[in-house]
Design an enzyme around this catalytic site. Structure first.
Site, PDB file in Angstrom:
ATOM      1  N   GLY A 101       0.578  -1.269  -0.327  1.00 58.31           N
ATOM      2  CA  GLY A 101      -0.111  -0.010   0.163  1.00 58.31           C
ATOM      3  C   GLY A 101       0.890   1.068  -0.118  1.00 58.31           C
ATOM      4  O   GLY A 101       2.145   0.776   0.520  1.00 58.31           O
TER       5      GLY A 101
ATOM      6  N   GLN B 101       3.317   9.717   1.474  1.00 56.99           N
ATOM      7  CA  GLN B 101       4.150   9.690   1.904  1.00 56.99           C
ATOM      8  C   GLN B 101       5.665   9.441   1.018  1.00 56.99           C
ATOM      9  O   GLN B 101       6.536   9.623   0.812  1.00 56.99           O
ATOM     10  CB  GLN B 101       4.000   7.721   1.536  1.00 56.99           C
ATOM     11  CG  GLN B 101       3.903   6.985   2.988  1.00 56.99           C
ATOM     12  CD  GLN B 101       3.976   5.515   3.140  1.00 56.99           C
ATOM     13  OE1 GLN B 101       1.910   5.063   2.230  1.00 56.99           O
ATOM     14  NE2 GLN B 101       4.721   4.701   3.234  1.00 56.99           N
TER      15      GLN B 101
ATOM     16  N   CYS C 169       6.189  -0.019   7.442  1.00 51.33           N
ATOM     17  CA  CYS C 169       5.979   0.956   6.988  1.00 51.33           C
ATOM     18  C   CYS C 169       6.722   1.213   6.013  1.00 51.33           C
ATOM     19  O   CYS C 169       7.999   0.900   6.312  1.00 51.33           O
ATOM     20  CB  CYS C 169       5.540   1.892   7.097  1.00 51.33           C
ATOM     21  SG  CYS C 169       4.931   4.228   6.375  1.00 51.33           S
ATOM     22  N   LEU C 170       6.902   1.638   4.574  1.00 45.61           N
ATOM     23  CA  LEU C 170       7.558   1.727   3.516  1.00 45.61           C
ATOM     24  C   LEU C 170       8.442   3.164   4.481  1.00 45.61           C
ATOM     25  O   LEU C 170      10.100   3.719   3.942  1.00 45.61           O
ATOM     26  CB  LEU C 170       7.586   2.528   2.541  1.00 45.61           C
ATOM     27  CG  LEU C 170       7.273   0.952   1.439  1.00 45.61           C
ATOM     28  CD1 LEU C 170       6.363   1.117   0.573  1.00 45.61           C
ATOM     29  CD2 LEU C 170       7.901   0.201   1.199  1.00 45.61           C
TER      30      LEU C 170
ATOM     31  N   HIS D 103      -4.046   0.910   7.891  1.00 45.28           N
ATOM     32  CA  HIS D 103      -2.654   1.968   7.735  1.00 45.28           C
ATOM     33  C   HIS D 103      -2.694   3.163   7.326  1.00 45.28           C
ATOM     34  O   HIS D 103      -2.131   4.086   7.429  1.00 45.28           O
ATOM     35  CB  HIS D 103      -1.490   0.936   7.517  1.00 45.28           C
ATOM     36  CG  HIS D 103      -0.024   0.785   7.587  1.00 45.28           C
ATOM     37  ND1 HIS D 103       0.596   0.378   8.249  1.00 45.28           N
ATOM     38  CD2 HIS D 103       0.343   2.171   6.622  1.00 45.28           C
ATOM     39  CE1 HIS D 103       2.124   0.873   7.431  1.00 45.28           C
ATOM     40  NE2 HIS D 103       1.955   1.377   6.862  1.00 45.28           N
ATOM     41  N   GLU D 104      -2.927   3.211   5.604  1.00 41.47           N
ATOM     42  CA  GLU D 104      -2.802   3.715   5.104  1.00 41.47           C
ATOM     43  C   GLU D 104      -3.843   5.031   5.386  1.00 41.47           C
ATOM     44  O   GLU D 104      -3.779   6.007   4.586  1.00 41.47           O
ATOM     45  CB  GLU D 104      -3.401   3.699   3.505  1.00 41.47           C
ATOM     46  CG  GLU D 104      -2.702   2.429   3.258  1.00 41.47           C
ATOM     47  CD  GLU D 104      -1.326   2.325   2.469  1.00 41.47           C
ATOM     48  OE1 GLU D 104      -0.558   3.766   3.100  1.00 41.47           O
ATOM     49  OE2 GLU D 104      -0.551   1.144   2.693  1.00 41.47           O
TER      50      GLU D 104
ATOM     51  N   HIS E 274      -2.416   7.291   7.507  1.00 44.54           N
ATOM     52  CA  HIS E 274      -1.529   8.291   7.501  1.00 44.54           C
ATOM     53  C   HIS E 274      -1.553   9.622   6.426  1.00 44.54           C
ATOM     54  O   HIS E 274      -0.972  10.565   6.843  1.00 44.54           O
ATOM     55  CB  HIS E 274      -0.444   7.314   5.644  1.00 44.54           C
ATOM     56  CG  HIS E 274       0.775   6.897   5.754  1.00 44.54           C
ATOM     57  ND1 HIS E 274       2.361   7.115   6.643  1.00 44.54           N
ATOM     58  CD2 HIS E 274       1.025   5.520   5.442  1.00 44.54           C
ATOM     59  CE1 HIS E 274       3.220   5.871   6.903  1.00 44.54           C
ATOM     60  NE2 HIS E 274       2.395   5.207   6.485  1.00 44.54           N
TER      61      HIS E 274
HETATM   62  O1  GNR Z   1       4.805  -2.719   2.604  1.00 47.23           O
HETATM   63  C1  GNR Z   1       3.703  -2.167   3.731  1.00 47.23           C
HETATM   64  N1  GNR Z   1       3.425  -3.573   4.464  1.00 47.23           N
HETATM   65  C2  GNR Z   1       2.887  -4.049   5.718  1.00 47.23           C
HETATM   66  C3  GNR Z   1       2.568  -4.537   5.813  1.00 47.23           C
HETATM   67  C4  GNR Z   1       1.714  -5.040   7.092  1.00 47.23           C
HETATM   68  C5  GNR Z   1       1.146  -4.112   7.917  1.00 47.23           C
HETATM   69  C6  GNR Z   1       0.679  -2.565   6.931  1.00 47.23           C
HETATM   70  C7  GNR Z   1       2.023  -2.891   5.162  1.00 47.23           C
HETATM   71  S1  GNR Z   1       1.224  -1.065   4.850  1.00 47.23           S
HETATM   72  C8  GNR Z   1       3.629  -1.197   4.342  1.00 47.23           C
HETATM   73  C9  GNR Z   1       3.531   0.121   2.940  1.00 47.23           C
HETATM   74  C10 GNR Z   1       2.829   1.522   3.501  1.00 47.23           C
HETATM   75  O2  GNR Z   1       4.180   1.636   4.532  1.00 47.23           O
HETATM   76  N2  GNR Z   1       2.091   2.185   3.124  1.00 47.23           N
HETATM   77  O3  GNR Z   1       2.201   2.797   3.603  1.00 47.23           O
HETATM   78 NI    NI Z   2       2.697   3.083   5.996  1.00 51.22          NI
END
Ligand code: GNR
Ligand code: NI
Length: 168
Positions: A46, A51, A92-93, A134-135, A138
């Site tokens: 995601g 980001q 998270c990236l 999670h997104e 953000h």
């Molecule tokens: O790639 C991603 N893997 C992930 C793994 C567990 C819970 C959430 C994520 S999201 C993350 C990509 C990201 O940072 N999205 O904002």
């Molecule tokens: Ni993230």
């Protein structure tokens, strides 16, 4: 198409609250294409516009094994959350190399617009539910480490700042 630069925690721009998209036009569709390319290249499941330093309410998600089921959410809103919760080990990236447990509602119902500006409603569970929450966090300026203890947050900050200095 372009792979965009991903902001890294503790960059203060990750805490900006994204603005609603007024109209889903070609500019937004271009942003979606670039975000998808960035997510697939990372690779991640995601990505939120925040980001890549674009403070508009746009997210892309692909939780499929084959990486061929892109989902686009413009102005996403969680309209229902399950009472039961689940703990998942998140990453998270924007927080590379850090993984920790976060507890969230197990299932959510999300309303959003697609890349053509058409409204849709999605019932999400399992990994998709984790990712969509999670997104959306953000877009609200929230990074998953903010669910962890202050001690862990401070350790993560030091580690990432040190890693940044090592690269520079
Ligand atoms: O790639 C991603 N893997 C992930 C793994 C567990 C819970 C959430 C994520 S999201 C993350 C990509 C990201 O940072 N999205 O904002
Ligand atoms: Ni993230």
């Amino acid at each position: 198409m372009a792979v965009l630069n991903i902001l890294r925690y503790p960059d203060p721009r990750l805490h900006r609250v994204a603005e609603p998209v007024r109209e889903v036009d070609d500019r937004i569709r271009q942003l979606v294409r670039d975000m998808a390319e960035t997510m697939y290249a990372a690779p991640g499941i995601g990505l939120a516009a925040t980001q890549v330093d674009v403070h508009l309410r746009v997210i892309v998600i692909d939780v499929s094994e084959a990486r061929d089921q892109l989902r686009v959410f413009v102005n996403p809103e969680i309209v229902e959350r399950s009472d039961d919760t689940k703990v998942y080990e998140e990453g998270c990236l924007s927080v590379p190399g850090i993984y920790d447990e976060v507890e969230r509602p197990d299932r959510v119902t999300v309303r959003a617009l697609d890349e053509n500006g058409e409204p849709f409603t999605l019932q999400a569970d399992a990994l998709l539910a984790v990712c969509v929450q999670h997104e959306i966090d953000h877009l609200n300026g929230r990074v998953f480490v903010q669910y962890l203890s202050r001690l862990k947050q401070s350790r993560i900050k030091s580690r990432l700042l040190k890693a940044e200095r090592a690269v520079a």
